[in-house]
Design a protein around this motif. Structure first.
Motif, PDB file in Angstrom:
ATOM      1  N   ARG A 109     -12.840 142.258  75.082  1.00  0.00           N
ATOM      2  CA  ARG A 109     -12.580 140.828  75.196  1.00  0.00           C
ATOM      3  C   ARG A 109     -12.035 140.223  73.901  1.00  0.00           C
ATOM      4  NH1 ARG A 109     -14.260 138.744  79.804  1.00  0.00           N
ATOM      5  NH2 ARG A 109     -14.048 136.640  78.974  1.00  0.00           N
ATOM      6  N   GLU A 110     -12.217 140.900  72.764  1.00  0.00           N
ATOM      7  CA  GLU A 110     -11.784 140.347  71.485  1.00  0.00           C
ATOM      8  C   GLU A 110     -10.555 141.042  70.897  1.00  0.00           C
ATOM      9  OE1 GLU A 110     -13.163 137.690  70.394  1.00  0.00           O
ATOM     10  OE2 GLU A 110     -14.844 137.661  71.812  1.00  0.00           O
ATOM     11  N   LEU A 111     -10.253 142.243  71.344  1.00  0.00           N
ATOM     12  CA  LEU A 111      -9.214 143.052  70.711  1.00  0.00           C
ATOM     13  C   LEU A 111      -8.491 143.898  71.748  1.00  0.00           C
ATOM     14  CD1 LEU A 111      -7.914 144.480  68.144  1.00  0.00           C
ATOM     15  CD2 LEU A 111      -9.825 146.089  68.302  1.00  0.00           C
ATOM     16  N   VAL A 112      -7.152 143.966  71.624  1.00  0.00           N
ATOM     17  CA  VAL A 112      -6.375 144.894  72.449  1.00  0.00           C
ATOM     18  C   VAL A 112      -5.333 145.585  71.569  1.00  0.00           C
ATOM     19  CG1 VAL A 112      -6.656 143.621  74.617  1.00  0.00           C
ATOM     20  CG2 VAL A 112      -4.673 143.142  73.141  1.00  0.00           C
ATOM     21  N   LEU A 113      -4.988 146.798  71.958  1.00  0.00           N
ATOM     22  CA  LEU A 113      -3.843 147.490  71.395  1.00  0.00           C
ATOM     23  C   LEU A 113      -2.619 147.028  72.169  1.00  0.00           C
ATOM     24  CD1 LEU A 113      -2.690 149.801  69.570  1.00  0.00           C
ATOM     25  CD2 LEU A 113      -3.067 151.327  71.531  1.00  0.00           C
ATOM     26  N   VAL A 114      -1.634 146.449  71.457  1.00  0.00           N
ATOM     27  CA  VAL A 114      -0.425 145.928  72.107  1.00  0.00           C
ATOM     28  C   VAL A 114       0.611 147.027  72.287  1.00  0.00           C
ATOM     29  CG1 VAL A 114       1.470 144.271  71.895  1.00  0.00           C
ATOM     30  CG2 VAL A 114      -0.835 143.638  71.145  1.00  0.00           C
ATOM     31  N   ALA A 115       0.811 147.836  71.260  1.00  0.00           N
ATOM     32  CA  ALA A 115       1.837 148.876  71.317  1.00  0.00           C
ATOM     33  C   ALA A 115       1.391 150.075  70.508  1.00  0.00           C
ATOM     34  CB  ALA A 115       3.172 148.353  70.791  1.00  0.00           C
ATOM     35  N   ASP A 116       1.601 151.247  71.088  1.00  0.00           N
ATOM     36  CA  ASP A 116       1.274 152.495  70.406  1.00  0.00           C
ATOM     37  C   ASP A 116       2.584 153.217  70.115  1.00  0.00           C
ATOM     38  OD1 ASP A 116       0.170 154.926  69.537  1.00  0.00           O
ATOM     39  OD2 ASP A 116       0.342 155.712  71.571  1.00  0.00           O
ATOM     40  N   HIS A 117       2.970 153.268  68.854  1.00  0.00           N
ATOM     41  CA  HIS A 117       4.224 153.907  68.466  1.00  0.00           C
ATOM     42  C   HIS A 117       3.958 155.200  67.707  1.00  0.00           C
ATOM     43  CE1 HIS A 117       6.535 150.505  69.809  1.00  0.00           C
ATOM     44  NE2 HIS A 117       5.842 149.690  69.052  1.00  0.00           N
ATOM     45  N   GLY A 118       2.944 155.929  68.122  1.00  0.00           N
ATOM     46  CA  GLY A 118       2.657 157.170  67.423  1.00  0.00           C
ATOM     47  C   GLY A 118       1.900 156.971  66.137  1.00  0.00           C
ATOM     48  N   ALA A 119       1.139 155.874  66.047  1.00  0.00           N
ATOM     49  CA  ALA A 119       0.359 155.627  64.834  1.00  0.00           C
ATOM     50  C   ALA A 119      -0.706 156.709  64.676  1.00  0.00           C
ATOM     51  CB  ALA A 119      -0.307 154.251  64.920  1.00  0.00           C
ATOM     52  N   PRO A 120      -1.160 156.967  63.451  1.00  0.00           N
ATOM     53  CA  PRO A 120      -2.208 157.968  63.247  1.00  0.00           C
ATOM     54  C   PRO A 120      -3.524 157.515  63.860  1.00  0.00           C
ATOM     55  CG  PRO A 120      -1.774 156.766  61.227  1.00  0.00           C
ATOM     56  CD  PRO A 120      -0.710 156.357  62.199  1.00  0.00           C
ATOM     57  N   ARG A 121      -4.433 158.465  64.019  1.00  0.00           N
ATOM     58  CA  ARG A 121      -5.736 158.123  64.607  1.00  0.00           C
ATOM     59  C   ARG A 121      -6.480 157.099  63.762  1.00  0.00           C
ATOM     60  NH1 ARG A 121      -5.027 163.578  65.496  1.00  0.00           N
ATOM     61  NH2 ARG A 121      -5.312 164.287  67.651  1.00  0.00           N
ATOM     62  N   VAL A 122      -6.383 157.252  62.449  1.00  0.00           N
ATOM     63  CA  VAL A 122      -7.063 156.336  61.532  1.00  0.00           C
ATOM     64  C   VAL A 122      -6.056 155.839  60.511  1.00  0.00           C
ATOM     65  CG1 VAL A 122      -8.899 156.062  59.839  1.00  0.00           C
ATOM     66  CG2 VAL A 122      -9.235 157.584  61.816  1.00  0.00           C
ATOM     67  N   ALA A 123      -5.955 154.525  60.373  1.00  0.00           N
ATOM     68  CA  ALA A 123      -5.066 153.928  59.371  1.00  0.00           C
ATOM     69  C   ALA A 123      -5.882 152.943  58.556  1.00  0.00           C
ATOM     70  CB  ALA A 123      -3.889 153.233  60.032  1.00  0.00           C
ATOM     71  N   SER A 124      -6.132 153.280  57.311  1.00  0.00           N
ATOM     72  CA  SER A 124      -6.890 152.405  56.418  1.00  0.00           C
ATOM     73  C   SER A 124      -5.926 151.827  55.395  1.00  0.00           C
ATOM     74  CB  SER A 124      -7.998 153.184  55.716  1.00  0.00           C
ATOM     75  OG  SER A 124      -8.695 152.356  54.807  1.00  0.00           O
ATOM     76  N   GLY A 125      -5.708 150.514  55.484  1.00  0.00           N
ATOM     77  CA  GLY A 125      -4.727 149.891  54.610  1.00  0.00           C
ATOM     78  C   GLY A 125      -5.271 148.680  53.885  1.00  0.00           C
ATOM     79  N   GLU A 126      -4.724 148.424  52.714  1.00  0.00           N
ATOM     80  CA  GLU A 126      -5.114 147.252  51.937  1.00  0.00           C
ATOM     81  C   GLU A 126      -4.813 145.971  52.707  1.00  0.00           C
ATOM     82  OE1 GLU A 126      -4.184 146.991  47.549  1.00  0.00           O
ATOM     83  OE2 GLU A 126      -2.851 145.428  48.328  1.00  0.00           O
ATOM     84  N   LEU A 127      -5.719 145.031  52.671  1.00  0.00           N
ATOM     85  CA  LEU A 127      -5.570 143.783  53.412  1.00  0.00           C
ATOM     86  C   LEU A 127      -4.476 142.911  52.813  1.00  0.00           C
ATOM     87  CD1 LEU A 127      -6.502 141.632  55.481  1.00  0.00           C
ATOM     88  CD2 LEU A 127      -8.238 140.918  53.805  1.00  0.00           C
ATOM     89  N   VAL A 128      -3.502 142.547  53.645  1.00  0.00           N
ATOM     90  CA  VAL A 128      -2.472 141.572  53.290  1.00  0.00           C
ATOM     91  C   VAL A 128      -2.394 140.561  54.426  1.00  0.00           C
ATOM     92  CG1 VAL A 128      -0.032 141.156  52.829  1.00  0.00           C
ATOM     93  CG2 VAL A 128      -1.125 143.205  51.918  1.00  0.00           C
ATOM     94  N   VAL A 129      -2.480 139.268  54.097  1.00  0.00           N
ATOM     95  CA  VAL A 129      -2.402 138.204  55.092  1.00  0.00           C
ATOM     96  C   VAL A 129      -1.087 137.467  54.904  1.00  0.00           C
ATOM     97  CG1 VAL A 129      -3.490 136.133  56.017  1.00  0.00           C
ATOM     98  CG2 VAL A 129      -4.912 138.003  55.138  1.00  0.00           C
ATOM     99  N   LEU A 130      -0.352 137.295  56.002  1.00  0.00           N
ATOM    100  CA  LEU A 130       0.985 136.708  55.962  1.00  0.00           C
ATOM    101  C   LEU A 130       0.985 135.396  56.735  1.00  0.00           C
ATOM    102  CD1 LEU A 130       3.739 137.774  54.832  1.00  0.00           C
ATOM    103  CD2 LEU A 130       4.283 138.465  57.158  1.00  0.00           C
TER     104      LEU A 130
END
Length: 503
Positions: A109-130
């Motif tokens: 109810r709070e989160l959906v995957l919109v598009a899967d373009h072959g992303a890795p199983r786990v992606a840990s990235g630095e937070l950037v807000v735009l």
């Protein structure tokens, strides 16, 4: 590949060659371009999708042409080099995102995957807000490699069309994950949720240690209430951020604060696809160890839903049989002599349409001598002019290759002048795989996306062979100029003083 196979492929396409508008007494260069292009864009090759048996046939044709021209295979005895592709399926109902110091937000109810373009199983990235106005021009020089990019938007301002527009712009900035935040009802989330299905990607993880790559990534949509407290802990007011859609683009980076996106998946199948690579060794003992890469992508979109007239083959004559035909013409003329000072590597890729798979696989291969690669000149979409006497040299304003492009126009019999506009769209072809690794690169492009772009109408009859011959002559002059100049090409744009490319 034997010469008999080359003749067999050419014979299948011979009707296309005869019926593609060839004029009696047509100059030899135009005839050569017309023949190669008509073979590659023939219906029998069914759009050369990656991967496909028809792409393999096209690759064998290009390999035979390299051999016919007297070029040498790169790094061995075979012109065809293979890279691995994995076909996998994501479990969209099991995705989750965890903001710093907060419990994971799970799909539902709070989160959906919109598009899967072959992303890795786990992606840990630095937070950037735009926040602010997100446009082609405002994002042209942005690089969010290594980040999770969070984009708050007001609920009513994030319909499916706007979500697609923003995604298309921001995925080229290369975030590890792209997270949109909006105050949407659950029904709106479900309407844009990923429907499952298999996705192909490069088998090696694009976030491993092989260097910077451009890939497509997972795109997520999360309801505002689920992240309001997590962003407040970073000193951000979500309501203010979401309301800011018209002001100047603003980026807020949080070093050391990472967002973790998890997309569980299973591998369904492993396949491979071809790159075709040939070399011409340079003639100068002091410069032959340096390599100029000339590239063009062989693949297109394969077979899709039929159009109103029943055509379902995406032939890709302009995009990009035109570039491959011109590359072959350039290679043949440079092989005929005089031999250039630097060595040349002719790279015909696959997987460009799916995310630069072939060029990323080549540039990311530990066996590729990256330190020896001094420049990349990429040919893509050059079959029809946007301007009569000018061609776009994308990226030419950002390195000394622009000076070389101007110099080549003075001696070219084609009477084509380079233009370095538009500056947007630089990151949308195979040269980007080299530029991202600090190698000066330009993209020769006619300058306009015509109505037949990415449709079954992109057939041989849309190509202007007089123009294509002029572009091939210009490309011949440009490659020769870069290969023969004494000084090594270098970036000049102030956005990357250390050779880092922010696009």
């Amino acid at each position: 590949m034997t010469r008999s196979i080359l003749f067999l492929i050419a014979a299948v396409a011979a009707p296309a060659c005869r019926n593609a508008g060839a004029a009696k007494g047509e100059p030899a260069l135009q005839r050569e371009l017309r023949h190669d292009l008509a073979v590659l864009a023939h219906d029998s090759l069914r759009g050369r999708g990656t991967p496909s048996s028809e792409l393999e046939s096209a690759a064998r044709y290009v390999a035979a042409r390299f051999a016919e021209l007297g070029l040498e295979p790169f790094g061995g005895t075979d012109f065809i080099h293979r890279y691995a592709i994995a076909t996998s399926q994501v479990f969209a109902e099991s995705v989750s995102i965890a903001f710093p110091g907060a419990a994971p937000i799970r799909a539902g109810r709070e989160l959906v995957l919109v598009a899967d373009h072959g992303a890795p199983r786990v992606a840990s990235g630095e937070l950037v807000v735009l926040s602010g106005s997100i446009t082609d021009s405002s994002t042209a020089h942005l690089n969010f490699d290594g980040t999770t990019l969070v984009v708050p938007r007001p609920g009513r301002g994030l319909n499916a069309g706007e979500l697609a527009r923003l995604s298309n712009l921001l995925m080229w900035t290369n975030p590890h994950a792209l997270v949109f935040v909006a105050d949407l009802p659950h029904s709106a989330l479900r309407a844009v949720a990923h429907r499952g299905g298999a996705t192909r990607r490069l088998e090696w993880d694009p976030l491993d240690l092989r260097g910077a790559t451009r890939t497509s990534h997972g795109i997520f949509l999360v309801r505002a209430g689920a992240v309001r407290r997590a962003l407040a802990a970073e000193g951000l007011d979500l309501a203010q951020l979401a309301a800011d859609t018209a002001g100047p683009l603003r980026m807020r980076r949080f070093p050391g604060r990472r967002v973790r996106a998890i997309s569980p998946r299973r591998v369904l199948e492993r396949q491979s696809a071809p790159n075709i690579i040939a070399v011409l060794e340079g003639g100068d003992p002091d410069l032959r160890n340096q390599i100029v890469v000339v590239s063009a992508h062989l693949d297109h979109l394969g077979v899709g839903a039929p159009t109103a007239d029943g055509d379902s083959v995406y032939n890709g004559a302009d995009d990009n049989a035109s570039g491959v035909a011109a590359l072959l013409a350039v290679a043949g003329r440079l092989r005929a002599g005089p031999r250039p000072h630097r060595s040349l590597l002719f790279l015909v890729t696959s997987g460009e349409e799916t995310g630069f798979w072939g060029s990323d696989a080549f540039a990311g291969d530990p066996a590729t001598p990256l330190a020896r690669l001094v420049a990349n000149i990429n040919l893509d979409g050059i079959g029809r002019p946007a301007w009569h006497d000018s061609i776009a040299v994308l990226g030419g304003a950002w390195s000394t290759l622009g000076v070389s492009a101007l110099e080549a126009s003075k001696g070219a019999r084609s009477a084509i002048a380079p233009t370095f506009a538009p500056v947007t769209g630089y990151s949308r072809s195979d040269h980007y795989s080299f530029a991202r690794r600090g190698i000066p690169a330009v993209h020769l492009f006619s300058g306009k996306l015509f109505p037949y772009y990415h449709t079954p109408a992109d057939q041989v009859d849309v190509v202007d062979f007089d123009w294509l011959a002029r572009v091939a002559q210009y490309a011949h002059g440009l490659v020769g100029t870069v290969a023969n100049q004494r000084k090594r090409p270098a970036w000049t744009d102030p956005h990357h003083p250390r050779g880092e490319v922010p696009w």
